[in-house]
Scaffold this motif. Structure first.
Motif, PDB file in Angstrom:
ATOM      1  N   ALA A   1       0.821  -1.207   0.000  1.00  0.00           N
ATOM      2  CA  ALA A   1       0.000   0.000   0.000  1.00  0.00           C
ATOM      3  C   ALA A   1       0.859   1.262   0.000  1.00  0.00           C
ATOM      4  O   ALA A   1       0.421   2.324  -0.437  1.00  0.00           O
ATOM      5  N   VAL A   2       2.103   1.155   0.464  1.00  0.00           N
ATOM      6  CA  VAL A   2       2.965   2.335   0.533  1.00  0.00           C
ATOM      7  C   VAL A   2       3.315   2.851  -0.852  1.00  0.00           C
ATOM      8  O   VAL A   2       3.744   4.007  -1.005  1.00  0.00           O
ATOM      9  N   GLN A   3       3.122   2.046  -1.890  1.00  0.00           N
ATOM     10  CA  GLN A   3       3.433   2.485  -3.250  1.00  0.00           C
ATOM     11  C   GLN A   3       2.325   3.331  -3.861  1.00  0.00           C
ATOM     12  O   GLN A   3       2.525   3.951  -4.896  1.00  0.00           O
ATOM     13  N   ARG A   4       1.167   3.380  -3.243  1.00  0.00           N
ATOM     14  CA  ARG A   4       0.031   4.104  -3.824  1.00  0.00           C
ATOM     15  C   ARG A   4       0.159   5.596  -3.533  1.00  0.00           C
ATOM     16  O   ARG A   4       0.373   6.006  -2.392  1.00  0.00           O
ATOM     17  N   THR A   5       0.007   6.411  -4.585  1.00  0.00           N
ATOM     18  CA  THR A   5       0.185   7.855  -4.432  1.00  0.00           C
ATOM     19  C   THR A   5      -1.079   8.657  -4.723  1.00  0.00           C
ATOM     20  O   THR A   5      -1.084   9.870  -4.511  1.00  0.00           O
ATOM     21  N   LEU A   6      -2.134   8.024  -5.232  1.00  0.00           N
ATOM     22  CA  LEU A   6      -3.348   8.772  -5.539  1.00  0.00           C
ATOM     23  C   LEU A   6      -4.005   9.244  -4.246  1.00  0.00           C
ATOM     24  O   LEU A   6      -4.130   8.473  -3.292  1.00  0.00           O
ATOM     25  N   PRO A   7      -4.431  10.495  -4.194  1.00  0.00           N
ATOM     26  CA  PRO A   7      -5.109  10.982  -2.979  1.00  0.00           C
ATOM     27  C   PRO A   7      -6.459  10.306  -2.819  1.00  0.00           C
ATOM     28  O   PRO A   7      -7.114   9.937  -3.797  1.00  0.00           O
ATOM     29  N   GLU A   8      -6.886  10.140  -1.581  1.00  0.00           N
ATOM     30  CA  GLU A   8      -8.186   9.560  -1.283  1.00  0.00           C
ATOM     31  C   GLU A   8      -9.026  10.585  -0.534  1.00  0.00           C
ATOM     32  O   GLU A   8      -8.542  11.254   0.376  1.00  0.00           O
ATOM     33  N   TYR A   9     -10.294  10.692  -0.952  1.00  0.00           N
ATOM     34  CA  TYR A   9     -11.185  11.682  -0.364  1.00  0.00           C
ATOM     35  C   TYR A   9     -12.407  10.974   0.212  1.00  0.00           C
ATOM     36  O   TYR A   9     -12.988  10.081  -0.423  1.00  0.00           O
ATOM     37  N   ALA A  10     -12.788  11.410   1.408  1.00  0.00           N
ATOM     38  CA  ALA A  10     -13.925  10.772   2.070  1.00  0.00           C
ATOM     39  C   ALA A  10     -15.241  11.100   1.377  1.00  0.00           C
ATOM     40  O   ALA A  10     -16.223  10.364   1.536  1.00  0.00           O
ATOM     41  N   HIS A  11     -15.293  12.194   0.613  1.00  0.00           N
ATOM     42  CA  HIS A  11     -16.559  12.605   0.010  1.00  0.00           C
ATOM     43  C   HIS A  11     -16.685  12.179  -1.451  1.00  0.00           C
ATOM     44  O   HIS A  11     -17.432  12.778  -2.220  1.00  0.00           O
ATOM     45  N   THR A  12     -15.946  11.148  -1.838  1.00  0.00           N
ATOM     46  CA  THR A  12     -16.117  10.548  -3.150  1.00  0.00           C
ATOM     47  C   THR A  12     -16.391   9.059  -2.977  1.00  0.00           C
ATOM     48  O   THR A  12     -16.093   8.481  -1.927  1.00  0.00           O
ATOM     49  N   ASP A  13     -16.935   8.448  -3.994  1.00  0.00           N
ATOM     50  CA  ASP A  13     -17.327   7.049  -3.911  1.00  0.00           C
ATOM     51  C   ASP A  13     -16.651   6.267  -5.020  1.00  0.00           C
ATOM     52  O   ASP A  13     -17.300   5.666  -5.875  1.00  0.00           O
ATOM     53  N   ASP A  14     -15.301   6.259  -5.017  1.00  0.00           N
ATOM     54  CA  ASP A  14     -14.546   5.578  -6.057  1.00  0.00           C
ATOM     55  C   ASP A  14     -14.574   4.065  -5.833  1.00  0.00           C
ATOM     56  O   ASP A  14     -14.622   3.587  -4.701  1.00  0.00           O
ATOM     57  N   ILE A  15     -14.505   3.324  -6.935  1.00  0.00           N
ATOM     58  CA  ILE A  15     -14.426   1.875  -6.865  1.00  0.00           C
ATOM     59  C   ILE A  15     -12.977   1.479  -6.587  1.00  0.00           C
ATOM     60  O   ILE A  15     -12.073   1.854  -7.323  1.00  0.00           O
ATOM     61  N   CYS A  16     -12.780   0.731  -5.517  1.00  0.00           N
ATOM     62  CA  CYS A  16     -11.429   0.319  -5.104  1.00  0.00           C
ATOM     63  C   CYS A  16     -11.294  -1.179  -5.320  1.00  0.00           C
ATOM     64  O   CYS A  16     -11.831  -1.978  -4.552  1.00  0.00           O
ATOM     65  N   LEU A  17     -10.597  -1.561  -6.402  1.00  0.00           N
ATOM     66  CA  LEU A  17     -10.446  -2.971  -6.740  1.00  0.00           C
ATOM     67  C   LEU A  17      -9.035  -3.437  -6.402  1.00  0.00           C
ATOM     68  O   LEU A  17      -8.053  -2.798  -6.811  1.00  0.00           O
ATOM     69  N   PRO A  18      -8.892  -4.561  -5.715  1.00  0.00           N
ATOM     70  CA  PRO A  18      -7.555  -5.052  -5.335  1.00  0.00           C
ATOM     71  C   PRO A  18      -6.657  -5.295  -6.532  1.00  0.00           C
ATOM     72  O   PRO A  18      -5.456  -5.019  -6.484  1.00  0.00           O
ATOM     73  N   GLU A  19      -7.210  -5.829  -7.625  1.00  0.00           N
ATOM     74  CA  GLU A  19      -6.385  -6.126  -8.788  1.00  0.00           C
ATOM     75  C   GLU A  19      -5.872  -4.875  -9.480  1.00  0.00           C
ATOM     76  O   GLU A  19      -4.952  -4.948 -10.307  1.00  0.00           O
ATOM     77  N   ASP A  20      -6.454  -3.712  -9.157  1.00  0.00           N
ATOM     78  CA  ASP A  20      -5.959  -2.437  -9.678  1.00  0.00           C
ATOM     79  C   ASP A  20      -4.941  -1.804  -8.741  1.00  0.00           C
ATOM     80  O   ASP A  20      -4.522  -0.665  -8.957  1.00  0.00           O
TER      81      ASP A  20
END
Length: 517
Positions: free
Chosen positions: A464-483
């Motif tokens: 998970a430390v390699q992920r750089t995209l910001p995450e926002y609590a007020h959005t409903d993005d699809i979070c897929l493990p294979e991505d």
């Protein structure tokens, strides 16, 4: 003359006890570190293994970047950019009028109605003061949402939660301006008002636009089966009505504008808005789609550029295991522990030396992988504007690169502990590969909730430390493990892996102290 007499049993001369120079040399922890470092650097195949970890990591990252079809979809036009330079979604119907100087806008907002009765949790309707009608312009909005109550949102990335709402009852909202500060209030009856929060828009012009809006993200469908995941989307549409509308400080009549792109009905894109705005007896009814908020790219280019670490960890795991099992296989461990009886310190010294060497090798591999792979990945994107150039010195990139080096060092220590516990090279290496590589192959076949728990609770969480995209609590993005989307934060995930390594090392030290060599 007296003759001296000799004692019958003369005292023996004092003798200094013998102390092994080897034991003395290795008595201190710095000396143990030096001894273990000497072992590591003088065994040529171990140095070759460190080099192999670097080469494999870089080559796999390059192959991932240059080969295969593009993982990007769609051919979007230039996106709007928010006040802080963030790419944003800014598409909605806007009924507004100029607001000069300080003032306020108040409205009662009805519950949502949606197409076929399906309404997204982040469907939103409310009142807004916006610098202009240009997409990406600064704004503050007070809104009701379908599944998250009242919110105060500003400049796309900021969100403050208010109270809950009743899906069957209208709700009152008020937004006041005092200079650059805008404050939101809510009320269930229009009499008793509660403050939601305050946002500041630095440099807001004297005349801004105050009005009504409605928007909803598209409906997303996810279908998973072993070996494949299908994600589909279609535009959603919601309707809300506004009455008891007052604007203190407003000028002129109401204007209707379409902020952002308007897509044809039935389009597969979800970035635009379709709208209908009507007024009858002072009540406005708005129907629309689109969204107002940060845009999250589909692919994390930095994370993809470091993907070779998932294979590069295998040589480091082998080195970690061999660093202890080779001594058992050759019987050298007896000499080591005779010279340094404090067994725990011996294993701790091995861990420190191994972690340092693995960190340096991992850092070199991560830097080279990013510098060589990231440009190739950007070229494959249909619109690079959605993927701004990233520099090695950028905070999120530096976190991912250094974090990858820490990750690989933790894997090496975990492998060392496994080798000390099992004392079998093949079994220990197999165990590490099963823990860190096999889950990646199985994630797409697991139910989404189960896959997320695997990524949270196993050593795989460290990636998970390699992920750089910001995450926002007020959005409903699809979070897929294979991505490569992890359900926890970057440092939280890395902490899980480090905890496994520390726990395994502690257990290995405990067993080494309590059993024969």
């Amino acid at each position: 003359m007296t003759t001296p007499t000799t004692p019958a049993n003369p005292p023996a001369p004092a003798v200094t006890p013998y102390r092994s120079q080897l034991a003395s040399a290795r008595a201190g922890f710095p000396q143990l570190l030096r001894a273990e470092w000497t072992k590591l650097r003088t065994v040529s195949r171990w140095g070759a293994t460190l080099l192999a970890a670097v080469v494999v990591t870089v080559l796999v990252s390059l192959l991932s970047a240059y080969s295969g079809s593009s993982s990007f979809s769609g051919n979007r036009s230039a996106p709007p950019v928010g006040p802080d330079g963030t790419v944003v979604s800014d598409n909605f119907p806007f009924v507004h009028q100029p607001l000069t100087g300080d003032g306020s806008i108040t409205a009662r907002v009805s519950p949502f109605t949606g197409r076929e009765g399906s309404i997204a949790p982040w469907a939103k309707a409310g009142i807004m003061i916006k610098e202009s009608t240009k997409p990406g312009a600064p704004y503050v909005a007070a809104m009701i949402t379908q599944g998250h109550g009242v919110r105060l949102q500003s400049n796309f990335t900021h969100d403050i939660a208010g109270g809950a709402t009743n899906d069957d009852e209208p709700h009152w909202l008020r937004l006041t301006r005092s200079g650059d500060e805008l404050t939101a209030y809510e009320s269930a009856d229009g009499k008793d008002w509660n403050k939601v929060g305050t946002a500041k828009l630095t440099g807001l012009p004297r005349t801004a636009q105050a009005g009504l809006f409605v928007a909803t993200p598209g409906q997303v469908r996810v279908e998973r089966q072993f070996g494949s995941t299908s994600v589909g989307s279609e535009p959603a549409e919601v309707t809300a009505s506004f009455d008891h509308l007052t604007v203190d400080g407003g000028q002129g009549g109401w204007l209707q504008d379409d902020i952002g792109e308007v897509l044809p009905e039935g389009s597969e894109e979800t970035q635009g808005a379709t709208e209908k705005s009507t007024e009858k007896s002072g009540t406005w009814t708005l129907t629309g789609s689109g969204d107002i908020g940060p845009f999250t790219p589909e692919t994390d280019l930095t994370q993809q550029s470091l993907s070779g670490a998932q294979i590069g960890l295998i040589p480091l795991a082998a080195l970690g295991v061999l660093f202890i099992t080779a001594e058992y296989r050759r019987g050298m461990i007896r000499t080591t522990l005779t010279a340094s009886p404090r067994r725990g310190r011996v294993l701790a010294a091995k861990a420190v030396v191994l972690a340092g060497a693995a960190f340096v090798a991992g850092l070199v591999a991560a830097v080279l992988s990013f510098l060589l792979s990231e440009p190739a990945l950007r070229e494959k994107a249909p619109n690079p504007l959605f993927h701004p150039e990233a520099a090695l010195t950028d905070g999120p990139v530096l976190q991912a690169v250094v974090g990858t080096a820490v990750l690989l060092a933790a894997v090496a220590v975990l492998a060392l502990a496994a080798g000390a516990l099992l004392r079998n090279t093949a079994a220990a290496i197999t165990l590490i590969v099963i823990l860190l590589v096999l889950p990646v192959l199985l994630l797409s076949g697991l139910p989404l909730d189960t896959a997320n728990w695997v990524m949270k609770l196993t050593p795989l969480a460290g990636f998970a430390v390699q992920r750089t995209l910001p995450e926002y609590a007020h959005t409903d993005d699809i979070c897929l493990p294979e991505d490569g989307c992890y359900p926890q934060g970057p440092w939280t995930g890395l902490a899980v892996l480090c905890a496994y390594a520390a726990l395994a090392l502690g257990l290995a030290i405990w067993r080494l102290r309590r059993r024969d060599v």
